[in-house]
Design a protein around this motif. Structure first.
Motif, PDB file in Angstrom:
ATOM      1  N   UNK A 211       0.821  -1.210   0.000  1.00  0.00           N
ATOM      2  CA  UNK A 211       0.000   0.000   0.000  1.00  0.00           C
ATOM      3  C   UNK A 211       0.856   1.261   0.000  1.00  0.00           C
ATOM      4  N   UNK A 212       1.925   1.249   0.801  1.00  0.00           N
ATOM      5  CA  UNK A 212       2.784   2.434   0.889  1.00  0.00           C
ATOM      6  C   UNK A 212       3.497   2.705  -0.436  1.00  0.00           C
ATOM      7  N   UNK A 213       4.020   1.643  -1.057  1.00  0.00           N
ATOM      8  CA  UNK A 213       4.748   1.828  -2.316  1.00  0.00           C
ATOM      9  C   UNK A 213       3.801   2.263  -3.432  1.00  0.00           C
ATOM     10  N   UNK A 214       2.652   1.609  -3.533  1.00  0.00           N
ATOM     11  CA  UNK A 214       1.708   1.950  -4.599  1.00  0.00           C
ATOM     12  C   UNK A 214       1.220   3.387  -4.455  1.00  0.00           C
ATOM     13  N   UNK A 215       1.128   3.857  -3.223  1.00  0.00           N
ATOM     14  CA  UNK A 215       0.720   5.244  -2.997  1.00  0.00           C
ATOM     15  C   UNK A 215       1.855   6.218  -3.311  1.00  0.00           C
ATOM     16  N   UNK A 216       3.095   5.801  -3.044  1.00  0.00           N
ATOM     17  CA  UNK A 216       4.240   6.707  -3.168  1.00  0.00           C
ATOM     18  C   UNK A 216       4.867   6.723  -4.560  1.00  0.00           C
ATOM     19  N   UNK A 217       4.856   5.592  -5.243  1.00  0.00           N
ATOM     20  CA  UNK A 217       5.629   5.466  -6.476  1.00  0.00           C
ATOM     21  C   UNK A 217       5.185   6.413  -7.598  1.00  0.00           C
ATOM     22  N   UNK A 218       3.919   6.830  -7.673  1.00  0.00           N
ATOM     23  CA  UNK A 218       3.570   7.794  -8.731  1.00  0.00           C
ATOM     24  C   UNK A 218       4.388   9.082  -8.662  1.00  0.00           C
ATOM     25  N   UNK A 219       4.766   9.505  -7.449  1.00  0.00           N
ATOM     26  CA  UNK A 219       5.570  10.725  -7.327  1.00  0.00           C
ATOM     27  C   UNK A 219       6.956  10.527  -7.927  1.00  0.00           C
ATOM     28  N   UNK A 220       7.473   9.293  -7.878  1.00  0.00           N
ATOM     29  CA  UNK A 220       8.771   9.001  -8.490  1.00  0.00           C
ATOM     30  C   UNK A 220       8.645   8.915 -10.006  1.00  0.00           C
ATOM     31  N   UNK A 221       7.549   8.316 -10.476  1.00  0.00           N
ATOM     32  CA  UNK A 221       7.349   8.201 -11.918  1.00  0.00           C
ATOM     33  C   UNK A 221       7.094   9.563 -12.570  1.00  0.00           C
ATOM     34  N   UNK A 222       6.664  10.531 -11.805  1.00  0.00           N
ATOM     35  CA  UNK A 222       6.497  11.878 -12.363  1.00  0.00           C
ATOM     36  C   UNK A 222       7.848  12.472 -12.753  1.00  0.00           C
ATOM     37  N   UNK A 223       8.903  12.032 -12.053  1.00  0.00           N
ATOM     38  CA  UNK A 223      10.250  12.540 -12.329  1.00  0.00           C
ATOM     39  C   UNK A 223      10.983  11.699 -13.364  1.00  0.00           C
ATOM     40  N   UNK A 224      10.648  10.402 -13.429  1.00  0.00           N
ATOM     41  CA  UNK A 224      11.349   9.495 -14.335  1.00  0.00           C
ATOM     42  C   UNK A 224      10.468   8.275 -14.551  1.00  0.00           C
ATOM     43  N   UNK A 225      10.363   7.802 -15.778  1.00  0.00           N
ATOM     44  CA  UNK A 225       9.492   6.651 -16.029  1.00  0.00           C
ATOM     45  C   UNK A 225      10.169   5.324 -15.690  1.00  0.00           C
ATOM     46  N   UNK A 226      11.402   5.401 -15.157  1.00  0.00           N
ATOM     47  CA  UNK A 226      12.111   4.207 -14.686  1.00  0.00           C
ATOM     48  C   UNK A 226      12.459   4.408 -13.213  1.00  0.00           C
ATOM     49  N   UNK A 227      12.059   3.462 -12.377  1.00  0.00           N
ATOM     50  CA  UNK A 227      12.389   3.477 -10.952  1.00  0.00           C
ATOM     51  C   UNK A 227      13.005   2.122 -10.610  1.00  0.00           C
TER      52      UNK A 227
END
Length: 203
Positions: free
Chosen positions: A78-94
């Motif tokens: 739940x925490x990752x799925x909620x947080x990861x969109x903010x990382x994908x906004x900066x880069x489409x690879x995480x």
């Protein structure tokens, strides 16, 4: 399209080093999926990224919990799925790096919301195994959940104990809460499993 590159492998194989190199190449960030690295009180012995490594590349979910916190693979999902969109906004690879398979699967595939087990129930099942053996666990599980009994590895006490714990905790068969339904993600997981010869890994 967004991509989550998942670096896995045994402790000491070089996951952190590889993850940092890939993250630097793509100018992206790293999510830790090693459940031992979540706890700020135990940085030693968990191969957690050093302050220098975290300065090289931003790391997330490292030392963000106390050992007093209740946390499991479902919480991590739940925490990752909620947080990861903010990382994908900066880069489409995480990058995601760690050796906790259940936590990785939770993010990539989803995981059932299995309830937390009360310590008294867990201790009761542990003592049953210690005092009465695996045959007793099989008998108990067969009574509580014959459907799961028919498919579980009856030689694996950990799986028997887990199912019995859930039955006692919920008052329901384990199969009623264990759906194993894969959840759709809006990113693609790309697994990279690192390995090395056993004699090199443990020297």
């Amino acid at each position: 399209m967004n991509f989550l590159v998942v670096i896995t492998g045994p402790t000491g194989v070089g996951k952190t080093k590889t993850a940092i190199e890939i993250a630097q190449h793509f100018s992206t960030e790293i999510i830790s999926s090693d459940s031992r690295q979540f706890y700020k009180e135990i940085p030693i012995g968990t191969a957690a990224p050093t302050p220098y490594e975290q300065k090289q590349v931003p790391h997330h979910f490292v030392g963000h919990l106390s050992i007093q916190d209740t946390y499991n693979a479902y919480s991590f999902q739940n925490d990752v799925i909620q947080y990861i969109p903010s990382l994908f906004k900066k880069n489409n690879i995480v990058i995601m790096c760690g050796g906790s398979g259940m936590y990785i699967d939770a993010v990539c595939k989803g995981i059932d919301n299995i309830p937390d087990i009360e310590p008294e129930i867990r201790q009761k099942v542990i003592e049953q195994h210690q005092n009465e053996g695996i045959a007793s666990l099989r008998t108990t599980l067969k009574k509580l959940d014959p459907d799961y009994y028919a498919i579980v590895d009856l030689k694996n006490p950990a799986r028997l104990m887990r199912a019995i714990e859930v039955c006692f905790q919920t008052g329901k068969p384990y199969t009623s809460v264990r759906k194993n339904t894969q959840q759709k993600r809006d990113f693609v997981c790309i697994p990279i499993a690192l390995s090395m010869p056993r004699n090199e890994l443990y020297t």
